[in-house]
Scaffold this motif. Sequence first.
Motif, mmCIF file in Angstrom:
data_model
loop_
_atom_site.group_PDB
_atom_site.id
_atom_site.type_symbol
_atom_site.label_atom_id
_atom_site.label_comp_id
_atom_site.label_asym_id
_atom_site.label_seq_id
_atom_site.Cartn_x
_atom_site.Cartn_y
_atom_site.Cartn_z
ATOM 1 N N ALA A 18 12.751 -4.202 15.787
ATOM 2 C CA ALA A 18 13.251 -5.107 16.832
ATOM 3 C C ALA A 18 12.101 -5.982 17.304
ATOM 4 C CB ALA A 18 13.835 -4.310 17.994
ATOM 5 N N SER A 19 12.449 -7.004 18.055
ATOM 6 C CA SER A 19 11.413 -7.865 18.623
ATOM 7 C C SER A 19 10.680 -7.103 19.725
ATOM 8 C CB SER A 19 12.086 -9.124 19.195
ATOM 9 O OG SER A 19 11.100 -10.011 19.637
ATOM 10 N N GLY A 20 9.354 -7.270 19.796
ATOM 11 C CA GLY A 20 8.594 -6.597 20.856
ATOM 12 C C GLY A 20 7.342 -5.887 20.367
ATOM 13 N N ILE A 21 6.798 -6.324 19.248
ATOM 14 C CA ILE A 21 5.607 -5.665 18.680
ATOM 15 C C ILE A 21 4.413 -5.640 19.664
ATOM 16 C CG2 ILE A 21 3.897 -5.765 16.790
ATOM 17 C CD1 ILE A 21 6.748 -4.700 16.027
ATOM 18 N N PRO A 22 4.183 -6.713 20.460
ATOM 19 C CA PRO A 22 3.045 -6.634 21.395
ATOM 20 C C PRO A 22 3.147 -5.466 22.376
ATOM 21 C CG PRO A 22 3.754 -8.906 21.132
ATOM 22 C CD PRO A 22 4.791 -8.070 20.454
ATOM 23 N N ILE A 23 4.362 -5.015 22.664
ATOM 24 C CA ILE A 23 4.504 -3.870 23.584
ATOM 25 C C ILE A 23 3.988 -2.602 22.889
ATOM 26 C CG2 ILE A 23 6.096 -2.561 25.051
ATOM 27 C CD1 ILE A 23 8.081 -4.951 24.736
ATOM 28 N N GLU A 38 -3.399 12.280 21.882
ATOM 29 C CA GLU A 38 -3.340 11.817 20.484
ATOM 30 C C GLU A 38 -2.069 11.001 20.313
ATOM 31 O OE1 GLU A 38 -5.293 15.683 18.162
ATOM 32 O OE2 GLU A 38 -3.219 15.100 17.785
ATOM 33 N N THR A 39 -2.131 9.987 19.469
ATOM 34 C CA THR A 39 -0.903 9.250 19.137
ATOM 35 C C THR A 39 -0.604 9.446 17.654
ATOM 36 O OG1 THR A 39 -2.256 7.263 18.905
ATOM 37 C CG2 THR A 39 -1.032 7.505 20.961
ATOM 38 N N HIS A 40 0.670 9.724 17.363
ATOM 39 C CA HIS A 40 1.120 9.964 15.985
ATOM 40 C C HIS A 40 2.158 8.899 15.659
ATOM 41 C CE1 HIS A 40 -0.868 13.915 15.463
ATOM 42 N NE2 HIS A 40 -0.972 13.750 16.771
ATOM 43 N N LEU A 41 1.794 8.013 14.747
ATOM 44 C CA LEU A 41 2.535 6.757 14.575
ATOM 45 C C LEU A 41 3.302 6.693 13.262
ATOM 46 C CD1 LEU A 41 2.974 3.737 15.501
ATOM 47 C CD2 LEU A 41 0.891 3.204 14.231
ATOM 48 N N VAL A 42 4.536 6.174 13.368
ATOM 49 C CA VAL A 42 5.308 5.891 12.156
ATOM 50 C C VAL A 42 5.967 4.514 12.324
ATOM 51 C CG1 VAL A 42 7.300 7.278 12.972
ATOM 52 C CG2 VAL A 42 7.056 6.747 10.548
ATOM 53 N N ILE A 43 5.875 3.724 11.272
ATOM 54 C CA ILE A 43 6.355 2.332 11.309
ATOM 55 C C ILE A 43 7.457 2.170 10.258
ATOM 56 C CG2 ILE A 43 5.670 -0.084 10.909
ATOM 57 C CD1 ILE A 43 2.862 0.608 11.829
ATOM 58 N N THR A 44 8.603 1.606 10.649
ATOM 59 C CA THR A 44 9.697 1.421 9.677
ATOM 60 C C THR A 44 9.440 0.197 8.782
ATOM 61 O OG1 THR A 44 11.008 -0.035 11.075
ATOM 62 C CG2 THR A 44 11.413 2.344 11.320
ATOM 63 N N GLN A 45 10.245 0.110 7.742
ATOM 64 C CA GLN A 45 10.146 -1.076 6.867
ATOM 65 C C GLN A 45 10.585 -2.327 7.620
ATOM 66 O OE1 GLN A 45 12.335 0.071 3.366
ATOM 67 N NE2 GLN A 45 10.608 1.243 2.577
ATOM 68 N N GLY A 46 11.595 -2.175 8.479
ATOM 69 C CA GLY A 46 12.040 -3.313 9.297
ATOM 70 C C GLY A 46 10.899 -3.825 10.163
ATOM 71 N N ALA A 47 10.119 -2.909 10.707
ATOM 72 C CA ALA A 47 9.018 -3.299 11.595
ATOM 73 C C ALA A 47 7.909 -4.041 10.848
ATOM 74 C CB ALA A 47 8.452 -2.070 12.295
ATOM 75 N N GLN A 48 7.793 -3.770 9.557
ATOM 76 C CA GLN A 48 6.756 -4.503 8.804
ATOM 77 C C GLN A 48 7.024 -6.005 8.874
ATOM 78 O OE1 GLN A 48 6.360 -2.853 4.877
ATOM 79 N NE2 GLN A 48 5.893 -0.825 5.671
ATOM 80 N N LYS A 49 8.318 -6.365 8.883
ATOM 81 C CA LYS A 49 8.680 -7.791 8.965
ATOM 82 C C LYS A 49 8.407 -8.354 10.363
ATOM 83 C CE LYS A 49 12.132 -8.093 5.365
ATOM 84 N NZ LYS A 49 13.284 -7.273 5.142
ATOM 85 N N THR A 50 8.764 -7.587 11.383
ATOM 86 C CA THR A 50 8.561 -8.105 12.740
ATOM 87 C C THR A 50 7.069 -8.144 13.084
ATOM 88 O OG1 THR A 50 9.161 -5.895 13.522
ATOM 89 C CG2 THR A 50 10.817 -7.599 13.761
ATOM 90 N N ILE A 51 6.303 -7.221 12.534
ATOM 91 C CA ILE A 51 4.850 -7.252 12.763
ATOM 92 C C ILE A 51 4.276 -8.547 12.184
ATOM 93 C CG2 ILE A 51 2.648 -6.186 12.043
ATOM 94 C CD1 ILE A 51 4.116 -3.432 12.415
ATOM 95 N N ALA A 52 4.703 -8.886 10.967
ATOM 96 C CA ALA A 52 4.211 -10.113 10.332
ATOM 97 C C ALA A 52 4.624 -11.342 11.145
ATOM 98 C CB ALA A 52 4.750 -10.209 8.910
ATOM 99 N N GLN A 53 5.800 -11.264 11.754
ATOM 100 C CA GLN A 53 6.346 -12.404 12.494
ATOM 101 C C GLN A 53 5.732 -12.548 13.884
ATOM 102 O OE1 GLN A 53 8.667 -14.328 11.023
ATOM 103 N NE2 GLN A 53 8.831 -15.709 12.767
ATOM 104 N N GLU A 54 5.460 -11.408 14.544
ATOM 105 C CA GLU A 54 5.187 -11.458 15.987
ATOM 106 C C GLU A 54 3.759 -11.118 16.376
ATOM 107 O OE1 GLU A 54 7.977 -8.799 17.904
ATOM 108 O OE2 GLU A 54 9.559 -10.299 17.735
#
Length: 192
Positions: A18-23, A38-54
Amino acid sequence: MHRREELVKRLVIGISGASGIPIAVGLLKEMKKRPEWETHLVITQGAQKTIAQESRFSCRDIEAMATKCYAINDIGASIASGTFHTEGMVVVPCSMKTVAGIANGFSENLLLRAADVTLKEGRKLVLVARESPLGSVHLSNMLSLAQQGVKILPPMLTFYNKPESIEDMTRHIIGKITDVFQVETMGFRRWA
Ligand SMILES: Cc1cc2nc3c(=O)[nH]c(=O)nc-3n(C[C@H](O)[C@H](O)[C@H](O)COP(=O)(O)O)c2cc1C
């Protein structure tokens, strides 16, 4: 149990498309200031697109902000098991597809499985759910989750705190997220 493991608090963070990567980036940076977390992070394939965009950050840059990160298809990762202790999970931003997956127990990737585990273990689950406008399917899924104790925290604009920039608006939402875990975001302006 090792002494460090007794003291450390773990937060699972999922980033979906979804939109909102800076958050998400702001939350990771805020948590990084706290050595007890500690932070344990997982990023979806959809988010790869929004990261590139935002974002000016790449997926790799964002992954480097977390203590540990996991591949979306690594369904056997530690965060997929309830025996891995965490304080809870935040999905930020949370797409309507991911809302639907969590609401229906459809754990077809690691983010969805980790959220399912968080729910079944009765831990805190925060969804920074974002779509506009919201349709009845979205609202019905979110109602079902709220009724199970999930915190639905849409990234809504707030003006009572007199924001002067997008960063101020973003910080306010991060402050609302970290509040759920009793973590004070620097510069978070409360209503007083
Ligand atoms: C630039 C961009 C912005 C998007 N914004 C949203 C959004 O705000 N909310 C949403 O539900 N989906 C949004 N989508 C669509 C989701 O990325 C898409 O439904 C995706 O399949 C979600 O999968 P995921 O939840 O596994 O990441 C957006 C897609 C793109 C490319």
